[in-house]
Design a protein around this motif. Structure first.
Motif, PDB file in Angstrom:
ATOM      1  N   TRP A  29       0.848  -1.191   0.000  1.00 44.66           N
ATOM      2  CA  TRP A  29       0.000   0.000   0.000  1.00 44.66           C
ATOM      3  C   TRP A  29       0.885   1.243   0.000  1.00 44.66           C
ATOM      4  O   TRP A  29       1.846   1.326   0.769  1.00 44.66           O
ATOM      5  N   ILE A  89      -2.192   6.444   5.171  1.00 47.51           N
ATOM      6  CA  ILE A  89      -2.594   7.838   4.892  1.00 47.51           C
ATOM      7  C   ILE A  89      -4.081   7.995   5.158  1.00 47.51           C
ATOM      8  O   ILE A  89      -4.902   7.204   4.671  1.00 47.51           O
ATOM      9  N   GLY A  91      -7.900   8.750   5.294  1.00 48.51           N
ATOM     10  CA  GLY A  91      -8.944   8.950   4.283  1.00 48.51           C
ATOM     11  C   GLY A  91     -10.126   9.680   4.902  1.00 48.51           C
ATOM     12  O   GLY A  91      -9.949  10.502   5.809  1.00 48.51           O
ATOM     13  N   GLU A  92     -11.321   9.350   4.424  1.00 45.75           N
ATOM     14  CA  GLU A  92     -12.524  10.059   4.888  1.00 45.75           C
ATOM     15  C   GLU A  92     -13.108   9.457   6.165  1.00 45.75           C
ATOM     16  O   GLU A  92     -13.904  10.092   6.857  1.00 45.75           O
ATOM     17  N   THR A  93     -12.776   8.218   6.455  1.00 48.37           N
ATOM     18  CA  THR A  93     -13.452   7.522   7.558  1.00 48.37           C
ATOM     19  C   THR A  93     -12.465   7.201   8.677  1.00 48.37           C
ATOM     20  O   THR A  93     -11.280   7.527   8.598  1.00 48.37           O
ATOM     21  N   HIS A  95     -11.248   4.451   9.310  1.00 49.74           N
ATOM     22  CA  HIS A  95     -10.415   3.277   8.993  1.00 49.74           C
ATOM     23  C   HIS A  95      -8.940   3.527   9.292  1.00 49.74           C
ATOM     24  O   HIS A  95      -8.229   2.627   9.759  1.00 49.74           O
ATOM     25  N   PHE A  96      -8.477   4.724   9.063  1.00 48.89           N
ATOM     26  CA  PHE A  96      -7.079   5.097   9.339  1.00 48.89           C
ATOM     27  C   PHE A  96      -6.712   4.734  10.781  1.00 48.89           C
ATOM     28  O   PHE A  96      -5.681   4.110  11.054  1.00 48.89           O
TER      29      PHE A  96
HETATM   30  C1  LIG Z   1      -6.218   4.360   5.979  1.00 50.38           C
HETATM   31  C2  LIG Z   1      -7.119   3.763   4.981  1.00 50.38           C
HETATM   32  O1  LIG Z   1      -7.513   2.603   5.076  1.00 50.38           O
HETATM   33  C3  LIG Z   1      -7.728   4.666   3.974  1.00 50.38           C
HETATM   34  O2  LIG Z   1      -7.328   4.274   2.664  1.00 50.38           O
HETATM   35  C4  LIG Z   1      -9.233   4.531   4.068  1.00 50.38           C
HETATM   36  O3  LIG Z   1      -9.789   5.563   3.303  1.00 50.38           O
HETATM   37  P1  LIG Z   1     -11.318   5.932   3.629  1.00 50.38           P
HETATM   38  O4  LIG Z   1     -11.363   6.238   5.125  1.00 50.38           O
HETATM   39  O5  LIG Z   1     -11.612   7.162   2.783  1.00 50.38           O
HETATM   40  O6  LIG Z   1     -12.152   4.732   3.261  1.00 50.38           O
END
Ligand SMILES: CC(=O)[C@@H](O)COP(=O)(O)O
Ligand SMILES: Nc1c(NC[C@H](O)[C@H](O)[C@H](O)CO)[nH]c(=O)[nH]c1=O
Length: 160
Positions: A29, A89, A91-93, A95-96
């Motif tokens: 990644w 890096i 993102g929008e959610t 998940h980071f």
């Molecule tokens: C850190 C990530 O997994 C990232 O790519 C997730 O992006 P998103 O939060 O916009 O789905």
């Protein structure tokens, strides 16, 4: 800003890396970043005296999989230190946060339960420019820093 130059080290103040064997796990990644971090780590270990044949690298899909790769390497019990390399890096959610927490918890677990030091070379950045700046850009290369840390930790492993 906490980061200054990630690539500065004084070779004369470090032991030779020649006696030691190193494992490196690299996440694909953001590979334009992680592969530069990997290059920095390998070049540093070689500069400090490591034999090319004593540096093994495996690649995994993402930073969460770094833990599995590092576990596999630690269980071989042939490495004096293992480096995990990733770039997360935002993102929008959320998940980071989960990715960063997962790899952090996993590497911490390995460092407290296995006999091989695992060096955390995972960038956790808000945007790609921060990552580029720290993987061969204006703030140096965190992979160089990881190579130095891996050597210093390898010397500790041999102490029984
Ligand atoms: C850190 C990530 O997994 C990232 O790519 C997730 O992006 P998103 O939060 O916009 O789905
Ligand atoms: N978004 C990023 C990821 N996401 C993928 C995870 O690491 C993992 O591969 C997936 O959740 C399947 O288990 N990984 C990174 O290294 N960097 C990112 O920015």
């Amino acid at each position: 800003m906490a980061t200054n130059n990630l690539s500065a080290y004084e070779k004369s103040k470090l032991p030779s890396a020649h006696p030691y064997r190193f494992g490196i796990v690299v996440a694909d990644w953001n590979s334009q970043v992680t592969h530069n971090l990997h290059k920095g780590a390998v070049e540093t270990l070689i500069d400090l005296g490591a034999k090319d044949s004593n540096i093994d690298t495996i690649f995994v899909p993402g930073s969460i999989e770094l833990v599995y790769g590092a576990t596999k390497m630690c269980k071989k019990n042939i490495y004096d230190a293992v480096i995990v390399i990733g770039c997360v890096i935002r993102g929008e959610t959320a998940h980071f946060d989960y990715v960063c927490q997962s790899v952090t918890n996993g590497i911490t677990y390995l460092n407290t339960h296995m006999d091989t030091p695992v060096v955390f070379c995972v960038l956790t950045d808000n945007h790609i420019q921060q990552s580029l700046d720290r993987s061969g850009g204006k703030f140096g290369n965190k992979g160089v820093e990881a190579g130095v840390v891996a050597l210093r930790m390898a010397t500790l492993k041999e102490e029984r």
